[in-house]
Design an enzyme around this catalytic site. Structure first.
Site: not given
Ligand SMILES: *Cc1c(COP(=O)(O)O)cnc(C)c1O
Length: 429
Positions: A148, A241, A269
């Site tokens: 993702y 990522d 995050k």
């Protein structure tokens, strides 16, 4: 103890929310549909614990899906945010804090000399892909099935079968043209990777180095090395990522832990410490292609927001070598306890870990890719999660998400969790 009571404050709020917000939530997985129950409405969090609007408390292993590496409401992070807010919440002009946070990130992430901040990981990943395309003059990007990278059109694609296929959109509303330049390959599949990198002129090979959005499925020995080698051999950029792994699995993220340096890194995050912040970065030569240094356009009204920057700086300041050692220890204690609890009830599970990350797969065999993750016993996983929630433990409510133990989780939390887990395994077994 039922998972779904109808006369609770959570139930009342959920009923109202369903009238006002699609599915009653602002991000799908919060609705807990994958485990067949209604969501918990949260009143507050402190350290490793959440309290819901009905006064039930939980040991929280979602921790906002990754940002809260220090748990909820850490006093030093709260006071950094409050102090920043006193000086004004946003200016649309540069601030000292952004420079300091950028310096801290560059000092930690081995491959990052320069970075651009954004408000979400989605934006950062989307912008990194744009930069990779501009830098290489190529359009096609390779991603892995089950990985993702946010919800922008071009990467909402996954593969159908074992060999590399042209991307097929996995959401209505994504034009076929948007994913036509996306090639999807199974994770840990050396042959498919080789074939796809031979067949397509790639702008980028995009990977979560420790994929955590199909549950945590670590790279097999040598696979990250192979990504680097195939990028080098074919002129593609390697993009990691690290929205989840960055500042979590090690001070310098997965790239430091694995010793493999990407060309571009996507962060999010933890970098925002619980406020909206993300970034992408790499070498000076690549990053100076971004406007206004270069011609690749990318902007954001709230990018580098002073509150988020203050939270990010306070969060990173607390992440020293001792913190990483503690995070790894608590993750391994939890994993060992969960394995024991499962074994004692004869429940076949596989627990995968990286420092600060863990997944309990309801599988008898190995899980090396998205197909195997998808083949897990999701009904058993769902029942186990419901049983945990009923016992005051809040796991990520999907087989395809990682647990996020934090530095606020201590031995007592682990003990409570393992006891609840053993009862939950027994209940579903
Ligand atoms: C969460 C996540 C994103 C998207 O970040 P948002 O801030 O939710 O847009 C991108 N990549 C990975 C690996 C993620 O886990």
């Amino acid at each position: 103890m039922s998972g779904v009571l109808t006369d609770t404050r959570s139930a009342e709020l959920y009923a109202r929310a369903l009238e006002l917000l699609p599915g009653g939530v602002n991000s799908p997985v919060r609705a807990m549909r994958a485990i067949g129950r209604d969501p918990v409405f949260v009143a507050r969090g402190q350290g490793a614990e959440l309290v819901d609007v009905d006064g039930n408390s939980y040991v929280d292993y979602v921790c906002s899906w990754g940002p809260l590496v220090h748990g909820h409401a850490h006093p030093e992070i709260l006071s950094a945010v409050a102090e920043a807010a006193q000086a004004g919440t946003t200016f649309g002009a540069p601030t000292e804090g952004e420079v300091e946070l950028a310096a801290e990130v560059a000092a930690r992430m081995p491959s990052v000399e320069m970075l651009r901040m954004t408000s979400s990981g989605t934006e950062a990943a989307m912008s990194a892909v744009r930069l990779a395309r501009a830098a290489t003059g190529r359009e096609t990007v390779l991603k892995f099935a089950g990985a993702y990278h946010g919800h922008f059109d071009g990467l909402l694609a996954e593969a159908g079968s074992g060999l590399a296929t042209q991307g097929i959109p996995s959401s209505p509303g994504v034009p076929a043209a948007a994913t036509a330049a996306t090639v999807v390959v199974p994770w840990n599949d050396r042959e498919a990777l080789h074939a796809a990198t031979e067949r397509h002129e790639l702008a980028a090979i995009l990977a979560e180095p420790y994929p955590a959005n199909m549950g945590l499925v670590p790279p097999e020995e040598g696979f990250l090395e192979l990504l680097r080698a195939r990028a080098d051999a074919t002129g593609a950029l390697l993009v990691f990522d690290e929205v989840i792994t960055g500042f979590r699995v090690a001070r310098g993220g997965a790239q430091e832990l694995a010793g493999i340096l990407p060309d571009l890194t996507v962060m999010g995050k933890v970098i925002g410490g619980g406020l909206p912040a993300a970034a992408y970065g790499g070498s000076r030569a690549l990053m100076e292609l971004i406007a206004p240094a270069g011609a690749v356009y990318q902007a954001g009204t709230l990018s580098g927001n002073p509150l988020a920057v203050a939270a990010g700086r306070a969060t990173l300041a607390l992440l020293d070598a001792d913190a990483y050692a503690r995070l790894e220890t608590i993750t391994e204690r939890l994993a060992a306890g969960l394995r024991e609890a499962a074994a004692s009830t004869g429940c076949p599970v596989l627990v995968t870990t990286a420092p600060g990350l863990l997944t309990v797969f309801f599988a008898a065999g190995p899980v090396r890719d998205y197909a195997q993750a998808s083949a897990c016993d999701r009904a058993a996983h769902a029942a186990w999660c419901r049983a945990l929630l009923a016992r005051g433990v809040y796991p990520p409510p999907s087989q395809f998400e990682a647990w996020f133990p934090s530095l606020a989780h201590d031995e007592a939390h682990v003990e409570r969790t393992v006891t609840a887990a053993a009862e939950a395994f027994a209940e579903i077994g």
